[in-house]
Design a protein around this motif. Sequence first.
Motif, PDB file in Angstrom:
ATOM      1  N   VAL A 132      25.958   6.254 -56.491  1.00  0.00           N
ATOM      2  CA  VAL A 132      25.421   7.463 -56.870  1.00  0.00           C
ATOM      3  C   VAL A 132      25.870   7.655 -58.537  1.00  0.00           C
ATOM      4  CG1 VAL A 132      25.588   9.967 -56.915  1.00  0.00           C
ATOM      5  CG2 VAL A 132      25.354   8.523 -54.877  1.00  0.00           C
ATOM      6  N   ILE A 133      27.066   7.276 -58.911  1.00  0.00           N
ATOM      7  CA  ILE A 133      27.721   7.398 -60.120  1.00  0.00           C
ATOM      8  C   ILE A 133      27.411   6.248 -60.943  1.00  0.00           C
ATOM      9  CG2 ILE A 133      29.966   7.891 -61.382  1.00  0.00           C
ATOM     10  CD1 ILE A 133      31.077   9.239 -58.989  1.00  0.00           C
ATOM     11  N   TRP A 134      27.540   4.941 -60.511  1.00  0.00           N
ATOM     12  CA  TRP A 134      27.444   3.903 -61.360  1.00  0.00           C
ATOM     13  C   TRP A 134      26.354   3.030 -61.066  1.00  0.00           C
ATOM     14  CZ3 TRP A 134      32.176   4.913 -58.813  1.00  0.00           C
ATOM     15  CH2 TRP A 134      33.282   5.338 -59.581  1.00  0.00           C
ATOM     16  N   GLY A 135      25.185   3.649 -60.285  1.00  0.00           N
ATOM     17  CA  GLY A 135      24.115   2.676 -59.881  1.00  0.00           C
ATOM     18  C   GLY A 135      23.541   2.210 -61.105  1.00  0.00           C
ATOM     19  N   ASP A 136      22.840   3.268 -62.103  1.00  0.00           N
ATOM     20  CA  ASP A 136      22.190   3.096 -63.149  1.00  0.00           C
ATOM     21  C   ASP A 136      22.733   2.159 -64.067  1.00  0.00           C
ATOM     22  OD1 ASP A 136      20.329   4.577 -61.996  1.00  0.00           O
ATOM     23  OD2 ASP A 136      20.860   6.448 -63.111  1.00  0.00           O
ATOM     24  N   THR A 137      24.205   2.254 -64.475  1.00  0.00           N
ATOM     25  CA  THR A 137      25.064   1.393 -65.360  1.00  0.00           C
ATOM     26  C   THR A 137      25.118  -0.122 -64.850  1.00  0.00           C
ATOM     27  OG1 THR A 137      26.373   3.199 -65.830  1.00  0.00           O
ATOM     28  CG2 THR A 137      27.259   0.810 -66.439  1.00  0.00           C
ATOM     29  N   ALA A 138      25.237  -0.348 -63.224  1.00  0.00           N
ATOM     30  CA  ALA A 138      25.052  -1.584 -63.024  1.00  0.00           C
ATOM     31  C   ALA A 138      23.660  -2.433 -62.873  1.00  0.00           C
ATOM     32  CB  ALA A 138      25.648  -1.505 -61.327  1.00  0.00           C
ATOM     33  N   ASP A 139      22.584  -1.530 -62.991  1.00  0.00           N
ATOM     34  CA  ASP A 139      21.386  -2.326 -63.125  1.00  0.00           C
ATOM     35  C   ASP A 139      21.053  -2.347 -64.462  1.00  0.00           C
ATOM     36  OD1 ASP A 139      21.382  -2.634 -60.305  1.00  0.00           O
ATOM     37  OD2 ASP A 139      20.240  -0.614 -59.968  1.00  0.00           O
ATOM     38  N   LYS A 140      21.812  -1.653 -65.488  1.00  0.00           N
ATOM     39  CA  LYS A 140      21.461  -1.458 -67.035  1.00  0.00           C
ATOM     40  C   LYS A 140      21.313  -3.132 -67.596  1.00  0.00           C
ATOM     41  CE  LYS A 140      21.590   0.603 -71.260  1.00  0.00           C
ATOM     42  NZ  LYS A 140      22.510   1.685 -72.067  1.00  0.00           N
ATOM     43  N   ILE A 141      20.251  -3.731 -67.939  1.00  0.00           N
ATOM     44  CA  ILE A 141      20.174  -4.948 -68.800  1.00  0.00           C
ATOM     45  C   ILE A 141      20.332  -4.889 -70.151  1.00  0.00           C
ATOM     46  CG2 ILE A 141      18.851  -7.005 -69.133  1.00  0.00           C
ATOM     47  CD1 ILE A 141      17.444  -6.694 -66.477  1.00  0.00           C
ATOM     48  N   ASP A 142      21.333  -5.431 -70.625  1.00  0.00           N
ATOM     49  CA  ASP A 142      21.679  -5.603 -72.254  1.00  0.00           C
ATOM     50  C   ASP A 142      21.804  -6.885 -72.664  1.00  0.00           C
ATOM     51  OD1 ASP A 142      22.323  -4.877 -74.645  1.00  0.00           O
ATOM     52  OD2 ASP A 142      24.382  -3.853 -74.093  1.00  0.00           O
ATOM     53  N   ALA A 143      20.556  -7.336 -73.293  1.00  0.00           N
ATOM     54  CA  ALA A 143      20.469  -8.763 -74.014  1.00  0.00           C
ATOM     55  C   ALA A 143      21.612  -8.984 -74.969  1.00  0.00           C
ATOM     56  CB  ALA A 143      18.958  -8.658 -74.378  1.00  0.00           C
ATOM     57  N   ALA A 144      21.775  -7.948 -75.519  1.00  0.00           N
ATOM     58  CA  ALA A 144      22.839  -8.003 -76.786  1.00  0.00           C
ATOM     59  C   ALA A 144      24.619  -8.179 -76.120  1.00  0.00           C
ATOM     60  CB  ALA A 144      22.995  -6.763 -77.628  1.00  0.00           C
ATOM     61  N   ALA A 145      24.605  -8.106 -74.916  1.00  0.00           N
ATOM     62  CA  ALA A 145      26.084  -8.173 -74.205  1.00  0.00           C
ATOM     63  C   ALA A 145      26.055  -9.317 -73.205  1.00  0.00           C
ATOM     64  CB  ALA A 145      26.316  -6.960 -73.669  1.00  0.00           C
ATOM     65  N   ILE A 146      25.267 -10.279 -73.249  1.00  0.00           N
ATOM     66  CA  ILE A 146      25.228 -11.245 -72.058  1.00  0.00           C
ATOM     67  C   ILE A 146      26.391 -12.240 -72.128  1.00  0.00           C
ATOM     68  CG2 ILE A 146      24.009 -13.194 -71.419  1.00  0.00           C
ATOM     69  CD1 ILE A 146      21.334 -11.940 -72.338  1.00  0.00           C
ATOM     70  N   LEU A 147      27.045 -12.328 -70.723  1.00  0.00           N
ATOM     71  CA  LEU A 147      28.012 -13.225 -70.706  1.00  0.00           C
ATOM     72  C   LEU A 147      29.375 -12.874 -71.779  1.00  0.00           C
ATOM     73  CD1 LEU A 147      26.299 -16.768 -70.357  1.00  0.00           C
ATOM     74  CD2 LEU A 147      27.003 -15.123 -68.472  1.00  0.00           C
ATOM     75  N   LYS A 148      29.263 -11.519 -71.907  1.00  0.00           N
ATOM     76  CA  LYS A 148      30.684 -11.129 -72.759  1.00  0.00           C
ATOM     77  C   LYS A 148      32.059 -10.810 -71.784  1.00  0.00           C
ATOM     78  CE  LYS A 148      28.415 -10.901 -76.323  1.00  0.00           C
ATOM     79  NZ  LYS A 148      28.846 -11.574 -77.825  1.00  0.00           N
ATOM     80  N   GLY A 149      33.113 -11.028 -72.670  1.00  0.00           N
ATOM     81  CA  GLY A 149      34.411 -10.968 -71.840  1.00  0.00           C
ATOM     82  C   GLY A 149      34.556  -9.542 -71.856  1.00  0.00           C
ATOM     83  N   ALA A 150      35.823  -9.220 -71.346  1.00  0.00           N
ATOM     84  CA  ALA A 150      36.439  -7.688 -71.488  1.00  0.00           C
ATOM     85  C   ALA A 150      36.446  -7.130 -72.880  1.00  0.00           C
ATOM     86  CB  ALA A 150      37.831  -7.793 -70.920  1.00  0.00           C
ATOM     87  N   SER A 151      36.142  -5.505 -72.817  1.00  0.00           N
ATOM     88  CA  SER A 151      35.780  -5.035 -74.106  1.00  0.00           C
ATOM     89  C   SER A 151      36.024  -3.554 -73.467  1.00  0.00           C
ATOM     90  CB  SER A 151      34.649  -5.241 -74.761  1.00  0.00           C
ATOM     91  OG  SER A 151      33.590  -4.675 -73.974  1.00  0.00           O
ATOM     92  N   ASP A 152      36.086  -2.707 -74.462  1.00  0.00           N
ATOM     93  CA  ASP A 152      36.186  -1.289 -74.354  1.00  0.00           C
ATOM     94  C   ASP A 152      35.095  -0.900 -73.382  1.00  0.00           C
ATOM     95  OD1 ASP A 152      38.555  -1.321 -75.471  1.00  0.00           O
ATOM     96  OD2 ASP A 152      37.882  -0.497 -77.637  1.00  0.00           O
ATOM     97  N   ALA A 153      33.673  -1.290 -74.088  1.00  0.00           N
ATOM     98  CA  ALA A 153      32.557  -0.880 -73.349  1.00  0.00           C
ATOM     99  C   ALA A 153      32.295  -1.494 -71.995  1.00  0.00           C
ATOM    100  CB  ALA A 153      31.401  -1.140 -74.033  1.00  0.00           C
ATOM    101  N   HIS A 154      32.941  -2.698 -71.793  1.00  0.00           N
ATOM    102  CA  HIS A 154      32.896  -3.504 -70.497  1.00  0.00           C
ATOM    103  C   HIS A 154      34.291  -4.056 -70.137  1.00  0.00           C
ATOM    104  CE1 HIS A 154      28.491  -3.131 -71.112  1.00  0.00           C
ATOM    105  NE2 HIS A 154      28.564  -3.636 -72.533  1.00  0.00           N
ATOM    106  N   PRO A 155      35.097  -3.110 -69.294  1.00  0.00           N
ATOM    107  CA  PRO A 155      36.371  -3.807 -69.128  1.00  0.00           C
ATOM    108  C   PRO A 155      36.469  -4.917 -68.441  1.00  0.00           C
ATOM    109  CG  PRO A 155      36.059  -1.089 -68.543  1.00  0.00           C
ATOM    110  CD  PRO A 155      34.634  -1.685 -68.960  1.00  0.00           C
ATOM    111  N   LEU A 156      35.606  -5.410 -67.284  1.00  0.00           N
ATOM    112  CA  LEU A 156      35.350  -6.547 -66.559  1.00  0.00           C
ATOM    113  C   LEU A 156      34.488  -7.386 -67.273  1.00  0.00           C
ATOM    114  CD1 LEU A 156      36.148  -5.149 -63.134  1.00  0.00           C
ATOM    115  CD2 LEU A 156      37.783  -6.202 -64.698  1.00  0.00           C
ATOM    116  N   GLY A 157      33.873  -7.188 -68.423  1.00  0.00           N
ATOM    117  CA  GLY A 157      32.778  -8.127 -69.009  1.00  0.00           C
ATOM    118  C   GLY A 157      31.383  -7.833 -68.421  1.00  0.00           C
ATOM    119  N   THR A 158      30.536  -8.668 -68.663  1.00  0.00           N
ATOM    120  CA  THR A 158      29.212  -8.424 -68.275  1.00  0.00           C
ATOM    121  C   THR A 158      28.915 -10.102 -67.684  1.00  0.00           C
ATOM    122  OG1 THR A 158      28.321  -9.352 -70.414  1.00  0.00           O
ATOM    123  CG2 THR A 158      28.821  -7.053 -70.252  1.00  0.00           C
TER     124      THR A 158
END
Length: 599
Positions: A27-53
């Motif tokens: 309910v809370i993170w469903g949309d975020t989990a399915d959101k595709i971001d071509a600019a952040a493919i295969l990234k490591g940990a960051s403030d926006a993505h604590p466990l990477g992408t």
Amino acid sequence: MRIRTPAAIAGAVLVTLMVILAVIGPVIWGDTADKIDAAAILKGASDAHPLGTDNLGRDVLARVLVAGRFSLLLALAATSIGAVVGTVLGALPSVLPPRGARFVTGAVNALVAFPGLLLAMFTAVIAGLGAKGAVLGIGVAIAPSFARLTQTLSATVAGADYVSAARMLGVSRTRILTRHVLPNIAEPLILNITQALGGALLGLAGMSFLGLGVQPPAYDWGRLLFDGFGRIYVTPEVAIGPAIAVALAGIGFNLLGDALAKAASRSAVHGRRVVPVAPAAPGEADPEAVLEVRDLTVTFPGGVTPVRGVSLTVLPGQIVGLVGESGSGKSLTASAIGGLVPYPGVVTSGRLALGGRDIAEMSDKEIGTALAMVFQDPMTSLNPALRVGGQLAEVAVVHQGATRAEASSRAVDRLGHVHLPKPAQVARQHPHELSGGMRQRAVIAMGLMGTPRLVIADEPTTALDVTVQRQILKLLREVTDETNAAALFISHDIAVVGELCDQVVVMYAGRVVEELPVEKLATGAAHPYTRALIDSLPDMDTDRSLPLASIPGRQPAPSDVGTGCAFADRCGLATPRCSAELPPLESYGKAHQVACWEV
């Protein structure tokens, strides 16, 4: 059941958090989990993505949080399949004909011997890759352990009288299984499900990690671990996240399952199933009593009640004898007092107090310190693989917090206290190196390692010759006189009871029929059953030309006791009222009570 240990609390917290995550995660993170971001493919940990992408730029942390629901649902489905299939397989031998029972038992044994992961992989490959095949595979892998547990438990129930009676009445095997067998073994099976959930979750994660489980676009924790494993050396956080989730969930379910199983084991085996049926009035308690029992009843499924409304009181320094034929409920009464009634027996009482405290509210440590039990066969109380001194010392270490040296010294002292020659040498010996009388003394010494307020001796002299028997009886009297402890002495030998005890309680068919001072036993007994027991004892004046006196008939089984006096069919004084109405236990003089309509 109490689950207040740190491990149990940790397990309960972890499981609760996982369940909450399964409910709110999508309910809370469903949309975020399915959101595709071509600019952040295969990234490591960051403030926006604590466990990477991942390879589509989707946030791994959000996907881990959302995957909790699917992972737990798959584990629940696999566990349900394993529990149902295993329970049916395990219970079948108890109701099938011998040939069919042997076949099912052999099949279960073969499945148990087969490695679970290989069985799951084999089943998944046949059923097809994907979540469905993985669930079926893990369910099949879980089933043999459930079958073995069910088979063991149902074997203990299948021999019960009520199951035999159902067979004789022509009850169908299915009904015997569902009505008589499974309800009586449900508790441990349900507890095992909690443990199996943790195993199923780990197994499903393993299947998905191997590529045999959940397939894209669906995902569970195992699939996320599979996707991130290829990057473990570059961006390890993408694999560590789902790995931590799998580990925490598995640990939580296993900790909680272990705690529940242990708590149930204490309840079932160690007697914490004591249910007060009616609070005693404030004025009823005897402040001087070491043991006070009121309306103690022990029941088993199927209406079997081997102990019915037993009441007795034991004072400091007093030895109360509990006497009656085999099967009268003496030993089960002692087991109920000591908290040793086996599952699925249930103990109820109006009052069951030791030293003024409700036994149900006492911890195992408190009961182990205040209560000592001496059984008929000392070899069942002594571990044949351990030295005698070490076993006695363990009591002081566990219940009193003594050091090993202090406990060993006290063990030697207690062995000497019960008049064993060369106690230091006895302490270094194994039980099989001692005679029967010496082993019995060692068991009594074990009970004296603490400071017991009550000693329960369950036919401790039955297997001993008369010389050693007298020594043990003298020792029990010395123990109570020296420590002022109370004692409950159980025997079928009324002569022994008359020699040792201060007060005598006579039981028949699970009920107290007479209680009287020992000095009245020979000439003042009032109940026909008590008098018949006394008359059956030969003495020096017995006419040897006549047959020994005996009591005709036999004692009814616990399931066959009627509404009236259970002794009526064997009593020469019985009237129609005796068979129709249960006589109450009423006063018959000072410290003397009798349950008989004709007295």
